[in-house]
Write a protein that holds these residues in place. Structure first.
Motif, PDB file in Angstrom:
ATOM      1  N   PRO A  21       7.140  -7.628  13.450  1.00 22.44           N
ATOM      2  CA  PRO A  21       7.910  -8.757  13.001  1.00 22.44           C
ATOM      3  C   PRO A  21       7.299  -9.894  13.692  1.00 22.44           C
ATOM      4  O   PRO A  21       7.685 -11.185  13.242  1.00 22.44           O
ATOM      5  CB  PRO A  21       9.425  -8.725  14.016  1.00 22.44           C
ATOM      6  CG  PRO A  21       8.852  -7.528  14.859  1.00 22.44           C
ATOM      7  CD  PRO A  21       8.204  -6.793  14.278  1.00 22.44           C
ATOM      8  N   ALA A  22       6.254 -10.089  14.252  1.00 26.09           N
ATOM      9  CA  ALA A  22       5.565 -10.933  14.817  1.00 26.09           C
ATOM     10  C   ALA A  22       4.034 -11.058  14.433  1.00 26.09           C
ATOM     11  O   ALA A  22       3.110 -10.109  14.709  1.00 26.09           O
ATOM     12  CB  ALA A  22       5.461 -11.081  16.273  1.00 26.09           C
ATOM     13  N   ASP A  23       3.528 -12.473  13.957  1.00 23.76           N
ATOM     14  CA  ASP A  23       2.133 -12.946  13.770  1.00 23.76           C
ATOM     15  C   ASP A  23       1.340 -11.721  12.801  1.00 23.76           C
ATOM     16  O   ASP A  23       0.219 -11.341  13.378  1.00 23.76           O
ATOM     17  CB  ASP A  23       1.456 -12.914  14.984  1.00 23.76           C
ATOM     18  CG  ASP A  23       2.174 -14.073  15.745  1.00 23.76           C
ATOM     19  OD1 ASP A  23       2.662 -15.009  15.251  1.00 23.76           O
ATOM     20  OD2 ASP A  23       1.997 -13.991  17.021  1.00 23.76           O
ATOM     21  N   VAL A  24       1.727 -11.282  11.644  1.00 28.02           N
ATOM     22  CA  VAL A  24       1.139 -10.402  10.707  1.00 28.02           C
ATOM     23  C   VAL A  24       0.179 -11.320  10.007  1.00 28.02           C
ATOM     24  O   VAL A  24       0.551 -12.501   9.300  1.00 28.02           O
ATOM     25  CB  VAL A  24       1.842  -9.646   9.891  1.00 28.02           C
ATOM     26  CG1 VAL A  24       1.146  -9.173   8.787  1.00 28.02           C
ATOM     27  CG2 VAL A  24       2.977  -8.755  10.437  1.00 28.02           C
ATOM     28  N   THR A  25      -1.201 -11.258   9.878  1.00 28.61           N
ATOM     29  CA  THR A  25      -2.122 -11.795   9.475  1.00 28.61           C
ATOM     30  C   THR A  25      -2.850 -10.872   8.409  1.00 28.61           C
ATOM     31  O   THR A  25      -3.265  -9.919   8.797  1.00 28.61           O
ATOM     32  CB  THR A  25      -3.231 -12.577  10.349  1.00 28.61           C
ATOM     33  OG1 THR A  25      -2.405 -13.671  10.952  1.00 28.61           O
ATOM     34  CG2 THR A  25      -4.193 -13.264   9.622  1.00 28.61           C
ATOM     35  N   TYR A  26      -3.063 -11.272   7.267  1.00 32.51           N
ATOM     36  CA  TYR A  26      -3.711 -10.474   6.249  1.00 32.51           C
ATOM     37  C   TYR A  26      -4.283 -11.130   5.148  1.00 32.51           C
ATOM     38  O   TYR A  26      -3.755 -12.220   4.669  1.00 32.51           O
ATOM     39  CB  TYR A  26      -2.581  -9.658   5.663  1.00 32.51           C
ATOM     40  CG  TYR A  26      -3.189  -8.732   4.373  1.00 32.51           C
ATOM     41  CD1 TYR A  26      -3.491  -7.225   4.604  1.00 32.51           C
ATOM     42  CD2 TYR A  26      -2.720  -9.071   3.120  1.00 32.51           C
ATOM     43  CE1 TYR A  26      -4.001  -6.739   3.439  1.00 32.51           C
ATOM     44  CE2 TYR A  26      -3.187  -8.177   2.022  1.00 32.51           C
ATOM     45  CZ  TYR A  26      -3.482  -7.010   2.421  1.00 32.51           C
ATOM     46  OH  TYR A  26      -4.157  -6.108   1.474  1.00 32.51           O
ATOM     47  N   ALA A  27      -5.509 -10.806   4.589  1.00 31.35           N
ATOM     48  CA  ALA A  27      -6.147 -11.586   3.502  1.00 31.35           C
ATOM     49  C   ALA A  27      -6.535 -10.483   2.449  1.00 31.35           C
ATOM     50  O   ALA A  27      -7.410  -9.549   2.679  1.00 31.35           O
ATOM     51  CB  ALA A  27      -7.509 -12.156   4.164  1.00 31.35           C
ATOM     52  N   GLY A  28      -5.969 -10.318   1.511  1.00 32.46           N
ATOM     53  CA  GLY A  28      -5.984  -9.471   0.284  1.00 32.46           C
ATOM     54  C   GLY A  28      -6.651  -9.922  -0.867  1.00 32.46           C
ATOM     55  O   GLY A  28      -7.108 -11.032  -1.046  1.00 32.46           O
ATOM     56  N   ASP A  29      -6.688  -9.056  -1.956  1.00 33.01           N
ATOM     57  CA  ASP A  29      -7.192  -9.435  -3.154  1.00 33.01           C
ATOM     58  C   ASP A  29      -5.997 -10.319  -3.809  1.00 33.01           C
ATOM     59  O   ASP A  29      -6.467 -11.116  -4.595  1.00 33.01           O
ATOM     60  CB  ASP A  29      -7.423  -8.281  -4.030  1.00 33.01           C
ATOM     61  CG  ASP A  29      -8.729  -7.443  -3.354  1.00 33.01           C
ATOM     62  OD1 ASP A  29      -9.749  -7.781  -2.811  1.00 33.01           O
ATOM     63  OD2 ASP A  29      -8.763  -6.188  -3.395  1.00 33.01           O
ATOM     64  N   PHE A  30      -5.154 -10.135  -3.587  1.00 33.07           N
ATOM     65  CA  PHE A  30      -3.864 -10.761  -4.442  1.00 33.07           C
ATOM     66  C   PHE A  30      -2.645 -11.433  -3.570  1.00 33.07           C
ATOM     67  O   PHE A  30      -2.059 -12.377  -3.796  1.00 33.07           O
ATOM     68  CB  PHE A  30      -2.970  -9.614  -5.236  1.00 33.07           C
ATOM     69  CG  PHE A  30      -3.916  -8.939  -6.233  1.00 33.07           C
ATOM     70  CD1 PHE A  30      -4.340  -9.337  -7.259  1.00 33.07           C
ATOM     71  CD2 PHE A  30      -4.220  -7.558  -5.825  1.00 33.07           C
ATOM     72  CE1 PHE A  30      -5.405  -8.757  -8.226  1.00 33.07           C
ATOM     73  CE2 PHE A  30      -4.881  -6.877  -6.554  1.00 33.07           C
ATOM     74  CZ  PHE A  30      -5.387  -7.422  -7.767  1.00 33.07           C
ATOM     75  N   TYR A  31      -2.796 -11.091  -2.271  1.00 35.43           N
ATOM     76  CA  TYR A  31      -1.580 -11.768  -1.270  1.00 35.43           C
ATOM     77  C   TYR A  31      -2.247 -11.997  -0.050  1.00 35.43           C
ATOM     78  O   TYR A  31      -3.335 -11.182   0.458  1.00 35.43           O
ATOM     79  CB  TYR A  31      -0.563 -10.643  -1.065  1.00 35.43           C
ATOM     80  CG  TYR A  31       0.038 -10.348  -2.583  1.00 35.43           C
ATOM     81  CD1 TYR A  31       1.067 -11.103  -3.175  1.00 35.43           C
ATOM     82  CD2 TYR A  31      -0.197  -9.042  -2.912  1.00 35.43           C
ATOM     83  CE1 TYR A  31       1.591 -10.818  -4.308  1.00 35.43           C
ATOM     84  CE2 TYR A  31       0.429  -8.518  -4.198  1.00 35.43           C
ATOM     85  CZ  TYR A  31       1.028  -9.360  -4.880  1.00 35.43           C
ATOM     86  OH  TYR A  31       1.946  -9.271  -6.278  1.00 35.43           O
ATOM     87  N   ASP A  32      -1.859 -12.812   0.495  1.00 40.72           N
ATOM     88  CA  ASP A  32      -2.234 -13.450   1.983  1.00 40.72           C
ATOM     89  C   ASP A  32      -1.130 -13.693   2.999  1.00 40.72           C
ATOM     90  O   ASP A  32       0.049 -14.067   2.519  1.00 40.72           O
ATOM     91  CB  ASP A  32      -3.234 -14.701   2.032  1.00 40.72           C
ATOM     92  CG  ASP A  32      -4.460 -14.470   0.805  1.00 40.72           C
ATOM     93  OD1 ASP A  32      -5.205 -13.579   1.226  1.00 40.72           O
ATOM     94  OD2 ASP A  32      -4.577 -15.115   0.223  1.00 40.72           O
TER      95      ASP A  32
END
Length: 312
Positions: free
Chosen positions: A148-159
């Motif tokens: 529930p806290a501070d999810v960071t993600y860099a994907g091909d379609f979603y960030d």
């Protein structure tokens, strides 16, 4: 031996809440149905030119109007959803319902509402891109609801950058996913992330196939799910197996052979029993809608809803 089969319904969001909308969700609970779902579309098929309300507000109202019935989408897709905003809506729904939400989720179709948020001259997503988006969507949504806290993600379609979903779901570790899939890649996704698997059968058989061919196709899908679970190190019995009816040959309104299962009590009990023996744990029937593919006698539907499982 008591059958583990459960019976649920889909209530399409086509009625004003004050004019039959609320009453149908409350009646579903009174009938003892396991769950009531709704479609998450902007509009859908033959209902395009009529009223169609949003899934999340509808489920919020249904959560406030009921107390025991499970609620959910059947299904949500990446067509017009983003994992970050959807996660926020889902934890809110889970909180309001006190832990009664199931997220049905699928890759999405190619109908008109799949392109509503896109430029008129944009190319439709290819089947491969649709599958790629779905896999990334489910994985990120899973993470957002578990962390529930501070999810960071860099994907091909979603960030996502420091996405926060405090306090998280009422249901732990998160609310259940019911993953719609028919092919090997989707079944692997269900095995990896799902608490349930959803199918409508083989769509190629709907108009021209037979009930026997459909039954064999469903058996093949269940075998594929078992294989995918084994590859993922999961016991296939951990997953509920959900059949959304209305899209197999025996339910076809014109080309069906004989009466539809929903046209007689004994016919439905036979249909449900055969599919429970196949391995399904939940069967979902559409709430009757006059002058549509889901037309049915409402009194018979209510009898099926309240008595059919007890006859197995």
């Amino acid at each position: 031996m008591t059958s583990p089969l459960r019976l649920s319904t889909v209530i399409l969001p086509i009625h004003r809440w004050s004019d039959g909308g609320r009453a149908r969700w409350q009646r579903a609970e009174e009938l003892g149905l396991h769950a009531a779902y709704t479609y998450d579309h902007l509009s859908w098929r033959s209902f395009r030119d009529g009223p169609w309300f949003g899934a999340v507000p509808t489920l919020t109202a249904a959560a406030a109007a009921t107390s025991r019935l499970r609620l959910g989408t059947l299904v949500t897709s990446p067509n017009f959803r983003h994992p970050v905003t959807l996660a926020k809506e889902l934890i809110t729904l889970d909180d309001i319902s006190e832990g009664r939400i199931t997220l049905g989720i699928g890759a999405g179709g190619t109908g008109f509402d799949a392109t509503t948020l896109r430029r008129p001259d944009a190319e439709p997503w290819s089947p491969r891109e649709r599958a790629d988006r779905f896999a990334e969507f489910v994985a990120l949504l899973d993470r957002l609801l578990r962390e529930p806290a501070d999810v960071t993600y860099a994907g091909d379609f979603y960030d996502a950058t420091e996405a926060r979903n405090l306090p998280g779901c009422v249901q732990r570790e998160r609310l259940p996913f019911a993953v719609a899939a028919t092919g090997p890649r989707g079944l692997r996704l269900a095995a990896r992330h799902g608490q349930a698997w959803v199918t409508t059968g083989n769509p190629k058989l709907y108009e021209e196939g037979s009930p026997e061919e459909s039954y064999a196709a469903l058996r093949g899908q269940l075998d594929g799910l078992s294989k995918a679970c084994a590859e993922s190190g999961r016991d296939v019995t951990e997953l509920d197996k959900v059949l959304l009816t209305g899209f197999t040959p025996d339910f076809h309104p014109v080309n069906r052979r004989g009466r539809r299962p929903i046209d007689s009590f004994d016919g439905f009990v036979d249909f449900a029993g055969r599919h429970a023996e196949l391995g399904f744990t939940e069967i979902v029937v559409h709430w009757p809608i006059p002058d549509s593919d889901f037309a049915a006698d409402e009194k018979l539907f209510e009898r099926i809803a309240s008595e059919a499982v007890g006859q197995l």
